[in-house]
Motif scaffolding. Structure first.
Motif, short mmCIF file in Angstrom:
data_model
loop_
_atom_site.label_atom_id
_atom_site.label_comp_id
_atom_site.label_asym_id
_atom_site.label_seq_id
_atom_site.Cartn_x
_atom_site.Cartn_y
_atom_site.Cartn_z
N MET A 118 0.85 -1.21 0.00
CA MET A 118 0.00 0.00 0.00
C MET A 118 0.88 1.26 0.00
O MET A 118 1.80 1.34 0.79
N GLN A 134 -1.91 8.84 -0.98
CA GLN A 134 -2.91 8.14 -0.18
C GLN A 134 -4.04 7.67 -1.09
O GLN A 134 -4.69 8.50 -1.73
N PRO A 135 -4.29 6.36 -1.18
CA PRO A 135 -5.44 5.93 -1.98
C PRO A 135 -6.72 6.50 -1.37
O PRO A 135 -6.88 6.50 -0.15
N ALA A 136 -7.61 7.01 -2.22
CA ALA A 136 -8.87 7.55 -1.73
C ALA A 136 -10.02 6.59 -2.03
O ALA A 136 -10.97 6.48 -1.27
N SER A 137 -9.91 5.90 -3.16
CA SER A 137 -10.91 4.88 -3.53
C SER A 137 -10.22 3.94 -4.49
O SER A 137 -9.03 4.12 -4.78
N ASP A 138 -10.95 2.95 -5.02
CA ASP A 138 -10.30 2.03 -5.95
C ASP A 138 -9.98 2.68 -7.28
O ASP A 138 -9.28 2.11 -8.11
N GLN A 139 -10.48 3.90 -7.50
CA GLN A 139 -10.16 4.59 -8.75
C GLN A 139 -9.68 6.02 -8.51
O GLN A 139 -9.80 6.87 -9.39
N SER A 140 -9.18 6.30 -7.33
CA SER A 140 -8.63 7.64 -7.09
C SER A 140 -7.54 7.63 -6.03
O SER A 140 -7.51 6.77 -5.15
N TRP A 165 -4.47 1.41 -14.46
CA TRP A 165 -3.53 1.72 -13.39
C TRP A 165 -3.84 0.98 -12.09
O TRP A 165 -5.00 0.81 -11.74
N ARG A 166 -2.76 0.63 -11.40
CA ARG A 166 -2.85 0.25 -9.99
C ARG A 166 -2.32 1.43 -9.22
O ARG A 166 -1.50 2.19 -9.73
N GLN A 167 -2.74 1.59 -7.97
CA GLN A 167 -2.30 2.72 -7.16
C GLN A 167 -0.78 2.90 -7.18
O GLN A 167 -0.28 4.00 -7.40
N LEU A 211 -4.97 10.39 -3.68
CA LEU A 211 -4.74 11.76 -3.20
C LEU A 211 -3.25 12.00 -3.05
O LEU A 211 -2.52 11.14 -2.56
N VAL A 225 -9.18 2.19 -13.57
CA VAL A 225 -8.60 1.06 -12.84
C VAL A 225 -8.17 -0.08 -13.77
O VAL A 225 -7.41 -0.96 -13.36
#
Lengths: 330, 233
Positions: free
Chosen positions: B1, B13-19, B70-72, B21, B67
């Motif tokens: 992560m 910082q991941p915000a959701s599975d498609q965003s 891209w992966r985070q 921050l 998604v």
């Protein structure tokens, strides 16, 4: 050009497509269909590109006169539709003869039903989309919900087939004779059925919430309140007081974010969401479950199930595969 | 992560599975916001495939991505290359914009309370509010809503404990050390000092939004008569 006349608008009927992405810097959220899966499948049933403009009805459907006839499809929830008195099946295309009237009533299942017509609903595009953004009165038909007496033009069928969004990956049906009646495969409908247990990933402030607060959130049943619309859905149920600081530095928020305001009750941000917000986010609904949000009605009971980012990604990709499958529409 | 890295520089910082921050600081500073504007500008000039929306804010940028592409972790790596180029970005010169405001009365239902909270007269509140040159940190919340800062220290006031369900379009409010104008009638929790007759967002002009990120803004007090006259135009 063919047209539909609104004899009765229903409770809240708007023109929607798949929304406008890319205008976050202006504070413009995408809007678009509350149940994009229903919209996409409906468009495929009538031979349109997946993202063509349709009518989104909410809780109570409208009555529409087809002056010149055409091909239509109803997807999403069951609003008890009939065409001049004859019941119309959902998830299947049907032929409308000139002068026939399509009547819909109150919902018998979820919150939203889509009327898709071959050619799509023709409205002036705003920032690349036909979607209505109700809060700001932009897009769609005069930026508002439909009223009695409105007349909506139907676009050119050939154009609607090509016109597109990046979602129009599969227009395999275009190869068929365009007026053949079709339906969505039963197996696919089962797999894509709206969920009441919504899968979420951790929100950007999830670690602000102590274990006890997280336990409340993930073990409780929440009820969708009467304040549920295209901007967001307020939930009623056990309050999450610890960790809900009430205020933080405003930051960008994503679709499906679950923020916890000072009172401790969660608010789900939806398609006409604010683009930024100042409340801590406990979790975020996964992309594969966005369409389920669009079918939630006030008083529906929901729960949240935590998944990791990789599972969320896989679930979305599987859903897209299912949607792109050749045997989805039969 | 990729979250909570202790490494120096912006925090991802991941915000959701498609965003995702990107935080340029944990406090509102002009420097952090300038970095947000630089990255926003760079991603506008040199767009990244599979990134389909950006939500700038005070000291963070939310990046919405596809998604399927891209992966985070991979996106973070790619965006770090953009971060390395930020110093070379030339931001456009800020525009100077004046916004006329009629303070108090029905237009500013919280003016008296704000004054009382700080032990000053409503006139002093207006004087402080109109004396600053504000920066448009970002547009957010609704189309065309500009977050302006910083408010004079003496005026810093928390949001209303519970938001109003309807705030009229054009309302000028304060919250914390920020101020802003509501472009549309929406719910809102800011304390309302007055109202402008200007349309903050309209589709019949080239710049849909009166204000853009990075602009400089001043408020100018006007009478009820001028408000009525400007509103008619």
């Amino acid at each position: 050009m063919s047209a539909i006349e609104v004899l009765a608008p229903g409770l809240l009927t708007t023109v929607q497509d798949l929304g406008r992405e890319g205008f976050g810097p202006m504070g413009v959220s995408p809007s678009g269909a509350a149940d994009p899966l229903a919209l996409r499948m409906g468009n495929r049933l009538v031979g349109n590109a997946e993202g063509a403009a349709t009518l989104e009805m909410t809780l109570l459907g409208g009555t529409f006169l087809f002056r010149e006839g055409g091909i239509g499809a109803l997807t999403g929830s069951d609003f008890g539709a009939n065409l001049d008195g004859t019941a119309v099946p959902r998830w299947a295309s049907f032929e409308v003869k000139p002068g026939q009237t399509l009547r819909l009533g109150p919902t018998r299942s979820g919150a939203r039903c889509y009327l898709c017509v071959q050619g799509g609903i023709a409205v002036k595009s705003f920032l690349g989309s036909a979607s209505t953004h109700l809060l700001s009165g932009l897009g769609g038909h005069e930026g508002r919900a439909l009223r009695k007496g409105d007349v909506l033009k139907i676009g050119d069928a050939r154009e609607a087939k090509e016109k597109g969004t990046d979602h129009n990956a599969s227009s395999t049906e275009g190869a068929h004779k365009s007026n053949r009646l079709r339906s969505v495969a039963a197996k696919a409908l089962e797999l894509l059925a709206p969920r009441k247990v919504l899968r979420v990933t951790p929100g950007p402030q999830s670690d602000w919430f102590p274990k006890a607060a997280q336990r409340i959130f993930y073990s409780s049943t929440y009820r969708v309140s009467e304040e549920a619309n295209r901007m967001g859905l307020r939930l009623a149920g056990p309050a999450i007081r610890e960790g809900a600081h009430g205020e933080m530095i405003s930051e960008g928020v994503s679709l499906g974010a679950i923020q916890v305001a000072a009172g401790g009750l969660p608010i789900l941000l939806f398609v006409e969401q604010q683009t930024t917000g100042g409340y801590a986010k406990m979790a975020n609904v996964i992309s594969a479950d966005f369409s389920s949000l669009g079918q939630l009605r006030p008083r529906d009971e929901i729960r949240f199930e935590l998944v990791n980012f990789e599972s969320a990604r896989k679930l979305f990709i599987e859903q897209e595969k299912l949607l792109a499958a050749k045997d989805l529409i039969v | 992560m990729p979250s909570k890295k202790s490494s120096k520089g912006p925090r991802f910082q991941p915000a959701s599975d498609q965003s995702l921050l990107i935080y340029f600081g944990e406090k509102i500073t002009r420097k952090a916001n300038e970095n947000v504007r630089r990255l926003l500008h760079l991603l506008g000039e040199d767009p990244l495939a599979g990134v389909h929306n950006l939500h700038p804010a005070y000291c963070s940028l939310l990046v919405k991505f596809d998604v399927r592409k891209w992966r985070q972790e991979a996106l973070e790596k790619e965006l770090r290359k953009y971060l390395a180029r930020l110093d070379k970005v030339n931001l456009p010169a800020p525009r100077e914009v004046e916004i006329p405001v009629c303070y108090g009365g029905e237009f500013g239902p919280d003016l008296e309370d704000v004054a009382a909270t700080h032990g000053m007269t409503p006139e002093r509140v207006i004087e402080l509010h109109t004396s600053a040159n504000y920066l448009v940190y970002f547009l957010g919340f609704t189309p065309g809503f500009a977050y302006l800062g910083e408010l004079a220290q003496e005026l810093v006031t928390p949001r209303l404990p519970s938001p109003r369900k309807r705030v009229p379009a054009g309302s000028v409010g304060i919250a914390g050390n920020q101020t802003g104008v509501y472009p549309f009638e929406t719910p809102g929790g800011w304390r309302l000092l007055g109202r402008t007759p200007l349309a903050m967002f309209r589709t019949d002009r080239e710049d849909l939004s009166l204000l853009s990120i990075g602009d400089h803004v001043r408020f100018v007090p006007i009478s009820r008569e001028s408000f009525a006259e400007l509103a008619r135009r």
